[in-house]
Design a protein around this motif. Structure first.
Motif, PDB file in Angstrom:
ATOM      1  N   GLY A   1      -0.971  -3.126   3.189  1.00  0.00           N
ATOM      2  CA  GLY A   1      -0.205  -2.359   4.132  1.00  0.00           C
ATOM      3  C   GLY A   1       1.195  -2.596   4.595  1.00  0.00           C
ATOM      4  N   ILE A   2       1.374  -4.119   4.537  1.00  0.00           N
ATOM      5  CA  ILE A   2       2.880  -4.573   4.971  1.00  0.00           C
ATOM      6  C   ILE A   2       3.839  -4.143   3.767  1.00  0.00           C
ATOM      7  N   ILE A   3       3.455  -4.454   2.443  1.00  0.00           N
ATOM      8  CA  ILE A   3       4.102  -4.124   1.355  1.00  0.00           C
ATOM      9  C   ILE A   3       4.350  -2.654   1.314  1.00  0.00           C
ATOM     10  N   GLY A   4       3.427  -2.007   1.348  1.00  0.00           N
ATOM     11  CA  GLY A   4       3.833  -0.294   1.612  1.00  0.00           C
ATOM     12  C   GLY A   4       4.671   0.144   2.563  1.00  0.00           C
ATOM     13  N   ILE A   5       4.609  -0.409   3.716  1.00  0.00           N
ATOM     14  CA  ILE A   5       5.441  -0.344   4.924  1.00  0.00           C
ATOM     15  C   ILE A   5       7.157  -0.685   4.448  1.00  0.00           C
ATOM     16  N   LEU A   6       7.148  -1.977   3.984  1.00  0.00           N
ATOM     17  CA  LEU A   6       8.694  -2.387   3.430  1.00  0.00           C
ATOM     18  C   LEU A   6       8.739  -1.373   2.250  1.00  0.00           C
ATOM     19  N   MET A   7       8.105  -1.178   1.466  1.00  0.00           N
ATOM     20  CA  MET A   7       8.596  -0.261   0.244  1.00  0.00           C
ATOM     21  C   MET A   7       9.157   0.964   0.898  1.00  0.00           C
TER      22      MET A   7
ATOM     23  N   LEU B   1     -17.667  -8.869   5.221  1.00  0.00           N
ATOM     24  CA  LEU B   1     -16.832  -7.945   4.626  1.00  0.00           C
ATOM     25  C   LEU B   1     -15.818  -7.195   5.228  1.00  0.00           C
ATOM     26  N   ILE B   2     -15.833  -7.104   6.636  1.00  0.00           N
ATOM     27  CA  ILE B   2     -14.852  -6.537   7.647  1.00  0.00           C
ATOM     28  C   ILE B   2     -13.662  -7.696   7.239  1.00  0.00           C
ATOM     29  N   LEU B   3     -13.904  -9.071   7.445  1.00  0.00           N
ATOM     30  CA  LEU B   3     -12.856  -9.785   7.234  1.00  0.00           C
ATOM     31  C   LEU B   3     -11.957  -9.880   5.857  1.00  0.00           C
ATOM     32  N   ILE B   4     -12.830  -9.766   4.656  1.00  0.00           N
ATOM     33  CA  ILE B   4     -12.399  -9.603   3.512  1.00  0.00           C
ATOM     34  C   ILE B   4     -11.599  -8.344   3.145  1.00  0.00           C
ATOM     35  N   LEU B   5     -12.012  -7.259   3.844  1.00  0.00           N
ATOM     36  CA  LEU B   5     -11.299  -5.973   3.759  1.00  0.00           C
ATOM     37  C   LEU B   5      -9.936  -6.042   4.405  1.00  0.00           C
ATOM     38  N   LEU B   6      -9.915  -6.665   5.596  1.00  0.00           N
ATOM     39  CA  LEU B   6      -8.825  -6.711   6.293  1.00  0.00           C
ATOM     40  C   LEU B   6      -7.926  -7.819   5.695  1.00  0.00           C
ATOM     41  N   ALA B   7      -8.243  -8.671   5.242  1.00  0.00           N
ATOM     42  CA  ALA B   7      -7.458  -9.878   4.336  1.00  0.00           C
ATOM     43  C   ALA B   7      -6.762  -9.051   3.006  1.00  0.00           C
ATOM     44  N   ALA B   8      -7.475  -8.190   2.469  1.00  0.00           N
ATOM     45  CA  ALA B   8      -6.967  -7.516   1.364  1.00  0.00           C
ATOM     46  C   ALA B   8      -6.141  -6.466   1.725  1.00  0.00           C
TER      47      ALA B   8
END
Length: 130
Positions: free
Chosen positions: A22-28, A10-17
């Motif tokens: 987060g990267i897209i949000g920071i770039l935007m 679950l932690i791995l899936i949440l991190l992968a999602a």
């Protein structure tokens, strides 16, 4: 053992999602800040230009008005013998003219007509203190 595997999955899936989001949000955010700054600067320049043009129009109108007053025969040499009490029609016209000056131009705070004791008068247009 089984509960630990589910938790790690679950932690791995949440991190992968969440990492790409987060990267897209920071770039935007980074790109958006620059765009918003440029838009705001352009908007402020446009407002400053409009205010400058409006002030030039007001000053031009005031210049035309003062030129018209300078060549107005009602304010010429006959005013040397002008009696504001006896010549109430002329006084009324002058008062109306002063009211028009004030109402016509938003930068004029008031227009006043001063009489000196010898019967000569001069006019003064007061601009607001900024």
């Amino acid at each position: 053992m089984k509960g630990g595997f589910y938790r790690k999955s679950l932690i791995l899936i949440l991190l992968a999602a969440s990492v790409p989001a987060g990267i897209i949000g920071i770039l935007m955010y980074i790109i958006g800040i620059g765009h918003i700054e440029r838009e705001m600067n352009e908007f402020h320049r446009h407002q400053l230009k409009q205010a400058s043009e409006r002030m030039n129009e007001y000053l031009s109108l005031l210049e035309v008005l003062s030129t018209q007053w300078a060549f107005n025969p009602a304010l010429g040499d006959k005013t040397r013998e002008y009696n504001p009490v006896a010549d109430y029609e002329d006084t009324n016209d002058l008062e109306r003219s002063l009211g028009l000056v004030k109402g016509m131009n938003p930068i004029v705070q008031g227009a006043y007509l001063y009489f000196d004791p010898s019967g000569c008068f001069w006019r003064k247009i007061i601009l607001p203190a900024t």
